[in-house]
Design a protein around this motif. Structure first.
Motif, mmCIF file in Angstrom:
data_model
loop_
_atom_site.group_PDB
_atom_site.id
_atom_site.type_symbol
_atom_site.label_atom_id
_atom_site.label_comp_id
_atom_site.label_asym_id
_atom_site.label_seq_id
_atom_site.Cartn_x
_atom_site.Cartn_y
_atom_site.Cartn_z
ATOM 1 N N HIS A 147 0.828 -1.211 0.000
ATOM 2 C CA HIS A 147 0.000 0.000 0.000
ATOM 3 C C HIS A 147 0.859 1.257 0.000
ATOM 4 N N LEU A 148 1.958 1.238 0.738
ATOM 5 C CA LEU A 148 2.800 2.433 0.814
ATOM 6 C C LEU A 148 3.470 2.735 -0.518
ATOM 7 N N THR A 149 4.045 1.738 -1.168
ATOM 8 C CA THR A 149 4.709 2.000 -2.449
ATOM 9 C C THR A 149 3.711 2.504 -3.487
ATOM 10 N N ASP A 150 2.508 1.949 -3.490
ATOM 11 C CA ASP A 150 1.470 2.424 -4.408
ATOM 12 C C ASP A 150 1.142 3.885 -4.119
ATOM 13 N N HIS A 151 0.985 4.217 -2.847
ATOM 14 C CA HIS A 151 0.596 5.584 -2.484
ATOM 15 C C HIS A 151 1.728 6.568 -2.775
#
Length: 216
Positions: A147-151
């Protein structure tokens, strides 16, 4: 007369990150903090994050919630809650200060049981410096990183510094580059603008998978 050693501040930490170094201590009770500038640096390509079939199944199940910066102190303490940690009391205080300044962020994975995993790091320009992560359930830290890399990619970041490569990070697509390569990437990233709060965080793993498919 011996001069007292300069006291570290959140501002000094930010300057260190801009120069390509990061702080650590030997263990949680260590009185001193030292700077690290590895010869080989781990980076996690934001567009190249690897989602295995098993992780994709967990993301599609959507039996968890994801949040940004709602439980920073708990994530920090969760990362320090292990037999060996480099997070001592001073480092904890410094990162709490960076969080209050808007430069340190956490992404949390939650269920009805509470916080089960998370990751935290520091932002400066379009660079994100991943500091630590933890997991209390299978794949919780992997979910946090997915989720963090996507965001980060969606909000304009160009560099995810993973510091040191581990088998865990390598399985997610992290690679190792030379100190010179890292400093070149860093010098470009810190001059750009990115805002982790510029866009809403996707709330389900299915949404993240759909966006990844669209962008591939």
């Amino acid at each position: 007369m011996q001069r007292p050693e300069p006291t570290l501040t959140p501002e000094i930490l930010l300057h260190g990150y801009a120069c390509g170094i990061f702080p650590m201590s030997e263990h949680r009770d260590a009185p001193n903090i030292f700077w690290v500038d590895p010869r080989q640096r781990g980076v996690l390509p934001l567009a190249g994050f690897h989602i295995s079939r098993s992780l994709a199944r967990r993301m599609r199940a959507s039996n968890y919630q994801v949040a940004l910066n709602t439980r920073f102190a708990e994530v920090l303490d969760g990362c320090a809650d292990r037999a060996e940690t480099w997070i001592n009391a001073e480092i904890r205080e410094l990162y709490m200060g960076l969080h209050q300044m808007g430069h340190a962020h956490s992404l949390e994975i939650l269920t009805d049981e509470g916080l089960i995993g998370g990751v935290y790091g520091v932002s400066l320009g379009a660079a994100f410096f991943g500091e630590s992560m933890f997991s209390r359930r299978t794949d919780a830290s992997k979910l946090a990183l997915a989720h963090l890399t996507d965001h980060l990619q969606n909000t304009g970041f160009t560099l995810f510094d993973a510091q040191f490569i581990t088998d865990h990070l390598a399985s997610l697509g992290a690679t190792e580059i030379s100190r010179a390569e890292y400093h070149a990437l860093l010098s470009g990233a810190v001059t750009l603008e990115a805002d982790i709060n510029a866009k809403p965080l996707l709330q389900t793993g299915q949404e993240v998978l759909q966006r990844k498919t669209q962008m591939s």
